[in-house]
Design a protein around this motif. Structure first.
Motif, PDB file in Angstrom:
ATOM      1  N   ALA A 111       0.822 -11.975  13.231  1.00 59.42           N
ATOM      2  CA  ALA A 111       0.512 -13.194  13.984  1.00 59.42           C
ATOM      3  C   ALA A 111      -0.888 -13.687  13.660  1.00 59.42           C
ATOM      4  N   VAL A 112      -1.835 -12.766  13.535  1.00 57.25           N
ATOM      5  CA  VAL A 112      -3.211 -13.152  13.242  1.00 57.25           C
ATOM      6  C   VAL A 112      -3.362 -13.527  11.777  1.00 57.25           C
ATOM      7  N   ARG A 113      -2.596 -12.862  10.904  1.00 55.07           N
ATOM      8  CA  ARG A 113      -2.689 -13.153   9.456  1.00 55.07           C
ATOM      9  C   ARG A 113      -2.213 -14.567   9.128  1.00 55.07           C
ATOM     10  N   GLU A 114      -1.415 -15.171  10.011  1.00 53.89           N
ATOM     11  CA  GLU A 114      -0.977 -16.544   9.774  1.00 53.89           C
ATOM     12  C   GLU A 114      -2.171 -17.481   9.648  1.00 53.89           C
ATOM     13  N   SER A 115      -3.267 -17.172  10.336  1.00 50.62           N
ATOM     14  CA  SER A 115      -4.454 -18.029  10.264  1.00 50.62           C
ATOM     15  C   SER A 115      -5.548 -17.409   9.412  1.00 50.62           C
ATOM     16  N   ALA A 116      -5.294 -16.213   8.854  1.00 48.27           N
ATOM     17  CA  ALA A 116      -6.298 -15.543   8.016  1.00 48.27           C
ATOM     18  C   ALA A 116      -5.592 -14.846   6.860  1.00 48.27           C
ATOM     19  N   SER A 117      -4.800 -15.600   6.128  1.00 53.61           N
ATOM     20  CA  SER A 117      -3.965 -15.008   5.076  1.00 53.61           C
ATOM     21  C   SER A 117      -4.781 -14.447   3.918  1.00 53.61           C
ATOM     22  N   HIS A 118      -6.025 -14.884   3.768  1.00 47.49           N
ATOM     23  CA  HIS A 118      -6.845 -14.418   2.653  1.00 47.49           C
ATOM     24  C   HIS A 118      -7.618 -13.138   2.977  1.00 47.49           C
ATOM     25  N   VAL A 119      -7.527 -12.675   4.220  1.00 44.44           N
ATOM     26  CA  VAL A 119      -8.254 -11.479   4.631  1.00 44.44           C
ATOM     27  C   VAL A 119      -7.357 -10.258   4.432  1.00 44.44           C
ATOM     28  N   ALA A 120      -7.890  -9.231   3.807  1.00 45.44           N
ATOM     29  CA  ALA A 120      -7.120  -8.006   3.563  1.00 45.44           C
ATOM     30  C   ALA A 120      -6.712  -7.370   4.895  1.00 45.44           C
ATOM     31  N   PRO A 121      -5.503  -6.781   4.962  1.00 50.84           N
ATOM     32  CA  PRO A 121      -5.027  -6.184   6.219  1.00 50.84           C
ATOM     33  C   PRO A 121      -6.004  -5.179   6.821  1.00 50.84           C
ATOM     34  N   GLY A 122      -6.615  -4.329   5.968  1.00 52.38           N
ATOM     35  CA  GLY A 122      -7.558  -3.340   6.484  1.00 52.38           C
ATOM     36  C   GLY A 122      -8.756  -3.987   7.152  1.00 52.38           C
ATOM     37  N   GLU A 123      -9.294  -5.037   6.530  1.00 52.02           N
ATOM     38  CA  GLU A 123     -10.435  -5.749   7.102  1.00 52.02           C
ATOM     39  C   GLU A 123     -10.030  -6.472   8.379  1.00 52.02           C
ATOM     40  N   LEU A 124      -8.805  -7.013   8.407  1.00 49.00           N
ATOM     41  CA  LEU A 124      -8.335  -7.707   9.596  1.00 49.00           C
ATOM     42  C   LEU A 124      -8.169  -6.729  10.762  1.00 49.00           C
ATOM     43  N   ARG A 125      -7.723  -5.515  10.468  1.00 48.45           N
ATOM     44  CA  ARG A 125      -7.629  -4.491  11.514  1.00 48.45           C
ATOM     45  C   ARG A 125      -9.009  -4.192  12.095  1.00 48.45           C
ATOM     46  N   ASN A 126     -10.007  -4.102  11.219  1.00 49.93           N
ATOM     47  CA  ASN A 126     -11.367  -3.846  11.698  1.00 49.93           C
ATOM     48  C   ASN A 126     -11.854  -4.975  12.599  1.00 49.93           C
ATOM     49  N   ARG A 186      -2.437 -10.288  25.109  1.00 50.18           N
ATOM     50  CA  ARG A 186      -1.968 -11.534  24.490  1.00 50.18           C
ATOM     51  C   ARG A 186      -3.124 -12.536  24.383  1.00 50.18           C
ATOM     52  N   PHE A 187      -3.921 -12.606  25.431  1.00 43.97           N
ATOM     53  CA  PHE A 187      -5.071 -13.516  25.395  1.00 43.97           C
ATOM     54  C   PHE A 187      -6.034 -13.140  24.277  1.00 43.97           C
ATOM     55  N   ARG A 188      -6.335 -11.852  24.135  1.00 47.75           N
ATOM     56  CA  ARG A 188      -7.283 -11.440  23.103  1.00 47.75           C
ATOM     57  C   ARG A 188      -6.728 -11.696  21.698  1.00 47.75           C
ATOM     58  N   VAL A 189      -5.405 -11.514  21.530  1.00 45.01           N
ATOM     59  CA  VAL A 189      -4.799 -11.799  20.228  1.00 45.01           C
ATOM     60  C   VAL A 189      -4.869 -13.295  19.936  1.00 45.01           C
ATOM     61  N   ALA A 190      -4.573 -14.124  20.943  1.00 40.01           N
ATOM     62  CA  ALA A 190      -4.651 -15.569  20.745  1.00 40.01           C
ATOM     63  C   ALA A 190      -6.072 -15.988  20.390  1.00 40.01           C
ATOM     64  N   LEU A 191      -7.044 -15.385  21.065  1.00 42.76           N
ATOM     65  CA  LEU A 191      -8.445 -15.711  20.784  1.00 42.76           C
ATOM     66  C   LEU A 191      -8.831 -15.238  19.384  1.00 42.76           C
ATOM     67  N   ALA A 192      -8.383 -14.044  19.003  1.00 46.37           N
ATOM     68  CA  ALA A 192      -8.674 -13.539  17.658  1.00 46.37           C
ATOM     69  C   ALA A 192      -8.049 -14.442  16.604  1.00 46.37           C
ATOM     70  N   ARG A 193      -6.845 -14.912  16.866  1.00 44.04           N
ATOM     71  CA  ARG A 193      -6.145 -15.786  15.922  1.00 44.04           C
ATOM     72  C   ARG A 193      -6.944 -17.060  15.656  1.00 44.04           C
ATOM     73  N   LEU A 194      -7.636 -17.544  16.681  1.00 42.23           N
ATOM     74  CA  LEU A 194      -8.465 -18.723  16.497  1.00 42.23           C
ATOM     75  C   LEU A 194      -9.774 -18.395  15.791  1.00 42.23           C
ATOM     76  N   LEU A 195     -10.481 -17.395  16.323  1.00 36.62           N
ATOM     77  CA  LEU A 195     -11.845 -17.142  15.869  1.00 36.62           C
ATOM     78  C   LEU A 195     -11.913 -16.403  14.537  1.00 36.62           C
ATOM     79  N   LEU A 196     -10.831 -15.725  14.149  1.00 36.00           N
ATOM     80  CA  LEU A 196     -10.828 -15.008  12.879  1.00 36.00           C
ATOM     81  C   LEU A 196     -10.168 -15.807  11.760  1.00 36.00           C
ATOM     82  N   ALA A 197      -9.864 -17.082  12.032  1.00 40.53           N
ATOM     83  CA  ALA A 197      -9.214 -17.912  11.023  1.00 40.53           C
ATOM     84  C   ALA A 197     -10.070 -17.988   9.760  1.00 40.53           C
ATOM     85  N   ASP A 198      -9.400 -18.026   8.619  1.00 41.40           N
ATOM     86  CA  ASP A 198     -10.082 -18.098   7.327  1.00 41.40           C
ATOM     87  C   ASP A 198      -9.486 -19.253   6.528  1.00 41.40           C
TER      88      ASP A 198
END
Length: 561
Positions: A444-459, A483-495
């Motif tokens: 779900a988060v990778r949809e907005s940060a597809s260029h970030v490696a999975p390991g880095e996204l986990r961090n 759910r709120f924190r994931v939604a917030l991460a999806r916005l703020l971690l966008a790449d």
């Protein structure tokens, strides 16, 4: 009174675990982290959910008002107040119908209409009982429903009133009227809320945490001050317990070294035949018994010290906070990001890393204005992956009462509109159930940060308190706070990172700790913010540069700070 109450959902998930406690006869503010079970507890007390074990005792009945009110647009104010059957019976009797059933329905409520009109008038609400609910704003709807709870309690039909997040979506005026209503409340009232101003009006504060209900005599600010003192004492106790454990472990090691030294000496004496064999055997047996006794005593001390540390650790709260090192979205001071246009043609420009609040009474069209703004670009380009066109409706509130509608349903948003000047915009609607339930958190988060490696996204997710196995869980299994924190991460971690972040009532349904976490995360964000919120305390903490007020005619007024 709650007696060892446990409640588990059909899938086995435990929402309440052996909760005991009591609410007083006055006003109690019920607080706790998201997912602690506050709403579930109210429903159990109200009798809407039977406890899996334990029992609830009440001196009377409980009247429960949920967070979202389900209403038919054709319902009347009397329906919302819950007095329609009595009003119909009264009017039938007045028309000459002497059916005994009408008298049974009325009971002792012969003056219910007069009392209802008086309470509505005192709260500044429309007093026509036959008026359609569709003619009320969202704030008026909630206040009328609360007035109905007050009315039923005053008539003796309910001993305890239970309100779940009553200030959600209320504008400043509606909140003030709610505060006045609560200040004049007589009888037992339990309110689940994260509204600090409302919590300050309470006689008592209760906190539901880890299956324990703690009740404090005083408003929330006094409870927090008391808790800070308790936590400092608990931290000191923990430090002392840890020091004792270290000392006991050290003494255990030193004693083991002495025992080992004694055993080596005994073996050496035996090898040198320094003593006769019988004496050597007696000494060895005695030494072994002594060593065993000493080991047991020292082990007991270490175990006791470790148990003391465990007990002290449980008393110290370790609520994590979001800590995020966000990439710089690169928004220079003069960069124009969006334009808002009022009905009178006046424009307000959002530029650079400004922090702007969009305010106005309920029903003037703030959410509609946001959606118009965001649909001026291709929704697929929104960096958070949220399309305003797919935003869910606001719960069960009828369309004529949603943001952007006025009292008669004709629409109060006027010609207010907007235009995005950047494609790097992210949108967090009032409800965060637009996340893809079937996807894992990581996907779900990778949809907005597809260029970030999975390991880095986990961090990075770990800094939003989403760690370990939770990263691979389906979104559908997340708690509200997760759910709120994931939604917030999806916005703020966008790449690439969003240059403009648009938030619509982000603190709705957030507990106080989650609101603190949101402020922490936004403090690290170096782009522009456009925030709709009725929570004045939250807006003040954001360090606003300006406030844009939208009125019922669709005009905009910019107030620089």
């Amino acid at each position: 009174m709650l007696h060892d109450v446990t409640f588990a959902w059909p899938d086995g998930a435990v929402a309440l675990d052996h909760v005991s406690g009591a609410f007083g006869r006055g006003r109690t503010g019920l607080t706790g982290l998201n997912g602690a079970g506050k709403s579930t507890l109210l429903r159990v007390v109200a009798g809407l959910l039977p406890p899996t074990s334990g029992r609830v005792t009440l001196s009377g009945t409980a009247d429960y008002l949920p967070q979202r009110i389900t209403l038919d647009v054709h319902a009347t104010v009397a329906d919302l107040l819950g007095i329609t059957p009595v009003v119909r019976a009264l009017r039938a009797i007045e028309s000459g119908d002497v059916d005994e059933a009408h008298f049974d329905v009325v009971g002792d409520d012969w003056d219910v209409e007069e009392r209802a009109v008086a309470l509505l008038s005192a709260t500044g609400l429309p007093t026509g009982l036959d008026r359609s609910v569709a003619t009320l704003s969202g704030g008026e709807t909630m206040l009328t429903a609360i007035t109905g709870v007050r009315l039923r309690q005053s008539s003796g039909s309910a001993a305890v009133a239970l309100l779940d997040e009553p200030t959600n979506n209320l504008d400043g005026d509606a909140r003030e009227r709610l505060y006045e209503l609560v200040q004049g409340w007589r009888g037992a009232l339990v309110v689940v809320s994260h509204d600090l101003a409302l919590l300050e009006l309470m006689d008592d504060t209760a906190e539901l945490r880890a299956g324990s209900l703690t009740t404090f005599g005083g408003p929330y600010s006094e409870y927090r001050a008391w808790l800070e003192v308790q936590q400092e004492a608990a931290a000191q106790t923990l430090r002392a317990a840890e020091q004792t454990l270290r000392r006991e472990k050290r003494q255990r090691i030193e004693a083991e070294e002495r025992i080992a030294h004694s055993e080596r000496k005994g073996r050496k004496d035996a090898a040198n035949s320094k003593y006769v064999k019988a004496v050597i055997n007696d000494r060895r047996n005695s030494a072994e018994k002594s060593a065993g006794s000493r080991r047991g005593m020292l082990d007991d001390k270490v175990d006791a010290a470790r148990a003391a540390v465990d007990l002290a650790e449980r008393a110290v709260r370790d609520d994590d906070r979001i800590s995020v090192d966000l990439p710089d979205p690169g928004v220079p001071a003069g960069r124009r990001l969006a334009v808002l246009r009022g009905a009178d043609g006046r424009e307000v420009v959002i530029q650079g890393p400004e922090r702007i609040a969009l305010t106005g009474p309920n029903g003037v069209g703030k959410t509609t204005l946001l959606e118009r703004l965001l649909t001026t670009t291709n929704p697929a380009s929104l960096s958070a992956g949220y399309s305003p066109r797919s935003t869910p409706s606001e719960g069960q509130i009828p369309s004529t009462q949603r943001e952007g509608r006025d009292g008669d349903g004709s629409g109060a948003d006027g010609a207010a509109s907007g235009e995005l000047l950047t494609e790097r915009a992210a949108y967090l609607p009032q409800r965060v159930d637009v996340l893809p339930d079937a996807s894992s958190v990581l996907d779900a988060v990778r949809e907005s940060a597809s260029h970030v490696a999975p390991g880095e996204l986990r961090n990075r997710l770990a800094r939003f308190l989403v760690r370990g196995a939770a990263v691979d869980r389906p979104v559908a299994t997340l708690s509200g706070g997760e759910r709120f924190r994931v939604a917030l991460a999806r916005l703020l971690l966008a790449d690439p990172p969003a240059q403009l972040l648009v938030l619509d009532e982000p603190t709705n349904n957030l507990d106080i700790a989650s609101t603190d976490q949101l402020v922490d995360a936004l403090s690290a964000y170096r782009g522009a913010l456009l925030v709709v919120s009725h929570d004045g305390a939250f807006l003040e903490r954001l360090g606003l540069d300006a406030e844009i007020r939208l009125d019922a005619e669709g005009n905009l007024t910019e107030l620089r700070r």
